[in-house]
Design an enzyme around this catalytic site. Sequence first.
Site, mmCIF file in Angstrom:
data_model
loop_
_atom_site.group_PDB
_atom_site.id
_atom_site.type_symbol
_atom_site.label_atom_id
_atom_site.label_comp_id
_atom_site.label_asym_id
_atom_site.label_seq_id
_atom_site.Cartn_x
_atom_site.Cartn_y
_atom_site.Cartn_z
ATOM 1 N N GLY A 6 31.035 -33.701 -86.992
ATOM 2 C CA GLY A 6 32.137 -33.452 -86.073
ATOM 3 C C GLY A 6 31.670 -32.688 -84.852
ATOM 4 C CB CYS A 50 26.023 -33.417 -88.921
ATOM 5 S SG CYS A 50 25.548 -32.841 -87.273
ATOM 6 C CE1 TYR A 51 32.452 -27.812 -87.806
ATOM 7 C CE2 TYR A 51 33.402 -29.128 -89.569
ATOM 8 C CZ TYR A 51 33.464 -28.033 -88.723
ATOM 9 O OH TYR A 51 34.528 -27.159 -88.789
ATOM 10 C CG HIS A 56 24.391 -38.096 -88.284
ATOM 11 N ND1 HIS A 56 25.734 -37.984 -88.544
ATOM 12 C CD2 HIS A 56 24.098 -37.139 -87.371
ATOM 13 C CE1 HIS A 56 26.250 -37.010 -87.813
ATOM 14 N NE2 HIS A 56 25.269 -36.472 -87.086
ATOM 15 C CD GLU A 112 26.386 -40.798 -90.720
ATOM 16 O OE1 GLU A 112 27.042 -40.124 -89.920
ATOM 17 O OE2 GLU A 112 25.565 -40.301 -91.535
ATOM 18 C CG ASP A 138 40.344 -60.499 -88.675
ATOM 19 O OD1 ASP A 138 39.289 -60.649 -89.332
ATOM 20 O OD2 ASP A 138 40.382 -59.933 -87.579
ATOM 21 C CE LYS A 151 36.383 -59.422 -87.457
ATOM 22 N NZ LYS A 151 37.545 -60.302 -87.190
#
Length: 549
Positions: free
Chosen positions: A62, A89-90, A200, A202, A258, A405
């Site tokens: 964040g 992180c944060y 990070h 991710e 979709d 998606k």
Amino acid sequence: MHSSERRQAIIVLDFGSQYSRLITRRVRECHVYSELVPASTTLAQLQENEHLDIKGFILSGGPSSVYDEHAPSCDPAILASGLPVLGICYGMQLLALQMGGHVALSHGLREYGPATIEVVEDAAADAQNFRIFEGISASPEQTKDLDPEHGSQTLRMPVWMSHGDSVDRLPEGFRILARTDSNPVAAIAHPRGYIGLQFHPEVTHTPQGTAILRNFLFRICHCEESWTSGKVIEEAVELVRERVGNERVICGLSGGVDSAVAALLIHKAIGDQLTCVFVDTGLLRAGEREQVVETFGNHMHIPLVVVDARKRFLDRLANIVDPEQKRKIIGEEFIRIFEGEAERLAEKNGPIAFLAQGTLYPDVIESTSHDTAQTAKRIKTHHNVGGLPDEMVLQLVEPLRMLFKDEVREIGQALGLPDEWVWRHPFPGPGLAIRIIGAIDEERLETLRTADAIVIDEIRKAGIYRQLGQAFAVLTPIQSVGVMGDGRTYANVVAVRAVTTGDFMTADWARLSPDLLGKIANRLVNEVAAINRVVYDITSKPPATIEWE
């Protein structure tokens, strides 16, 4: 999902990071269900959902400092729950602070961009208690270096950093797991399952990030790989049946994957209680109407009604320039048409209570302050989310609302949707209206429709269509001077946009070859009389969005 079943879940608490949704997506890629919730969510609130079997928590990054006046914090009950917690992180700094450690404000230890962490030797030796790096192997050229003093190999790996503050005193029982050249505390852990990563995992810039997350999921949280397309279909079908009962449903088809997958799921759940409605808005790509009729009416044999509303939409959009206003007008017109069709169909077969849509998780995220993240800002209104009118007769059914998606594409394949639909590039619900910058009329629509078809045709010929997340043309409000033959022209500038992306939350501009760009530009200026200049958009998301409006 049957009321007696509980779904294993990892809860991601969103502290405002641009990567919060990406964390959620990465967990799901490991076939573990993950849900994003506001940072303020309490353990008691989460436990109210009897369908969730929570196996662990991830605290996102964040923009705040833990010492900011209004810095978000974590419910202490979550940290005291006995369930594993991963702080990123944060999230790591907050975990350390709330567990009794200390965080130092930025003082030279800031790290932004690529870095290399080194797993400390005693943590590597005690892998059973500190399993976040267990089994991680890294590329030989950058990761394992011989330690001349001890004659052993030290695990080093590239990561992505983005922080100012740093942990400088650990909570009781925690141990440093990794460091960098400039920061002695790059990863921390407690044997009871508390993990802090200053980097990070991710993002793709941390190459071993997925392996690290898998360790958290499977070695620390003891999750099972149960979030599969088959399970998603099973749960979605059951939820639709529970919500709809014996009522009838209409589903708005747009021509994209979709709405098509939403229709197939609902048809699987309730059969002939469903009628699909395709609205020809006049804002469609070339051949869109014909493809929908062929696939759903003739191939899938799902009841289909086609509504010609081209004049209605163009009349409402006349002289409208603001993109948000365009979206709201289009969203309202869609709903009014669906309501009208529901009334007409009700005269034949009884009342219709529900409207189904192919709304996805990113639609919800971008259209609101995020249903599950108070710190996120609204980016734009999607016609089928924030663009809906305040008063609606029909109730919504959105079986894809919590999916990304690529998850939708997997489900589409499992349900037998033809590949040409499954892998078709996304097309916004408002259609060409938001790819024409400025006012809309039939002439500009036809110019863009033709241009867009040329762009896609050349990309297909080049054999790279499936490699791209999205590609299209944009008709700008700019006109420029040109020369054709011996004459002066003053015509439209068209922008070509092509991106690569995994989840559409972030995207990079596609490095199309100069030869391909040349072919596209040559065809556009030669085959479309209203175009005399072509530009290529080389902006990533962020800072831009994929669409121009």
